[in-house]
Motif scaffolding. Structure first.
Motif: not given
Length: 338
Positions: A41-42, A116-118, A16-17, A110-111
């Motif tokens: 993200a792309k 699933g923050i990266k 996730a971005i 949350i994040l």
């Protein structure tokens, strides 16, 4: 774009971005961040996620302040974000319990665990958690612990845009829609349903559609006359099912809206001693009944302030001048683009 009305509806992503904010107006400054989010993200093969809040945090933290109005309704905001190419929009109900989370709990629960923050793209002055004590330093420290990176939008980059939601709100309240639109990067709009009025406009040759805006938190510009475009989606009534006991099929909306030119009025109609503030639009070259239909008005130019006239005949003369001025504006815009 997928929309989630609560964090509990969201399924954790592998890459996730993320960016976070209220993004009221989705103005040029916001678009700078969102464009970076989508591009990142792309490039990384991930998915872009915006975490936003509703109601606006200030409405919960400072409930006595009833003056705060939003440039966008939550639905209007979602449409703009979708057009910018965002993959996921999480609309988190903002409550006092939510605001009382510690910065560390906010990041982990949350994040990290839910989204699933990266990678996160965030403004240099972003604050979060209880009493807004969390900051960029906390995010960077947590990133080392949980394996995500932090990209800071520098003060210089944000200030170069010279835009804020506060400036846009003030411009609209002063009737300066051209300035507000320049800040926004798109026309300010009002979305509402057409309701029945007293049909006085018809008697003087200027029939209007009266617009009801359901969301009381939506900002309505200064009283006056405006050049607008009107978008409406044609309702196509499907045939009723023939089988006994089954309800008719619902109405569906044509995917391509029709757009018309017009002039909008906001005010209390002082010439007829009106008691309530109305939003009306005279749609040019249009004579259909559209009661109950949803329409969108895009505000393009402020023409004049609201005035009390001596009677309906004087009002009619002025409305013709307003129409002439509106048509002249559209003609000038068309000439400029040729």
């Amino acid at each position: 774009m997928k929309i989630y009305n609560n964090l509990s509806e969201f399924s954790k992503l592998k890459h996730a971005i993320v960016t976070i904010g209220t993004f009221d107006g989705v103005h040029f400054g916001h678009q700078k961040i969102i464009n970076q989010l989508v591009a990142k993200a792309k490039a990384d093969g991930g998915e872009s996620v915006i975490l936003t809040f509703f109601p606006h945090p200030r409405m919960i933290i400072d409930p006595e302040n009833q003056d705060l109005k939003m440039i966008n309704t939550i639905n209007e905001k979602a449409k703009i974000l979708e057009n910018l190419g965002v993959d996921h929009l999480i609309i988190t109900p903002f409550t006092r319990d939510f605001s009382n989370q510690t910065p560390n709990d906010y990041i982990k629960n949350i994040l990290v665990d839910t989204i699933g923050i990266k990678h996160i793209i965030i403004g240099y002055d972003h604050r979060f958690g209880k009493d807004r004590t969390g900051n960029l330093v906390d995010l960077k420290r947590a990133g080392l612990d949980y394996g995500f990176t932090v990209e800071e939008i520098m003060e210089q980059d944000i200030n170069d845009v010279a835009v804020s939601s506060t400036k846009i709100r003030q411009s609209l309240l002063e009737g300066k829609v051209s300035l507000a639109n320049a800040y926004l990067g798109h026309p300010f709009s009002i979305f509402g349903s057409v309701i029945k009025g007293d049909k006085i406009g018809r008697t003087i040759g200027f029939p209007t559609a009266n617009i009801f805006v359901e969301e009381t938190y939506k900002l309505i510009p200064s009283d006056g006359i405006y050049a607008v475009t009107v978008e409406m989606e044609e309702k196509l009534k499907a045939e009723s099912l023939k089988l006994k006991g089954e309800a008719p099929k619902p109405y569906t909306l044509h995917p391509t809206p029709s757009t018309f030119k017009g002039m909008a009025y906001i005010g209390q109609r002082p010439t007829i001693n009106g008691m309530t503030r109305n939003i009306e639009v005279n749609i040019f070259d249009f004579n259909q009944e559209i009661y109950g239909q949803d329409i969108k008005m895009n505000f393009l130019k402020f023409l004049r302030h609201d005035v009390k006239f001596t009677g309906l005949e004087a009002l009619k003369v002025q409305l013709q001048k307003d129409k002439d001025n509106t048509l002249a504006y559209f003609k000038s815009q068309e000439s400029a683009t040729q």
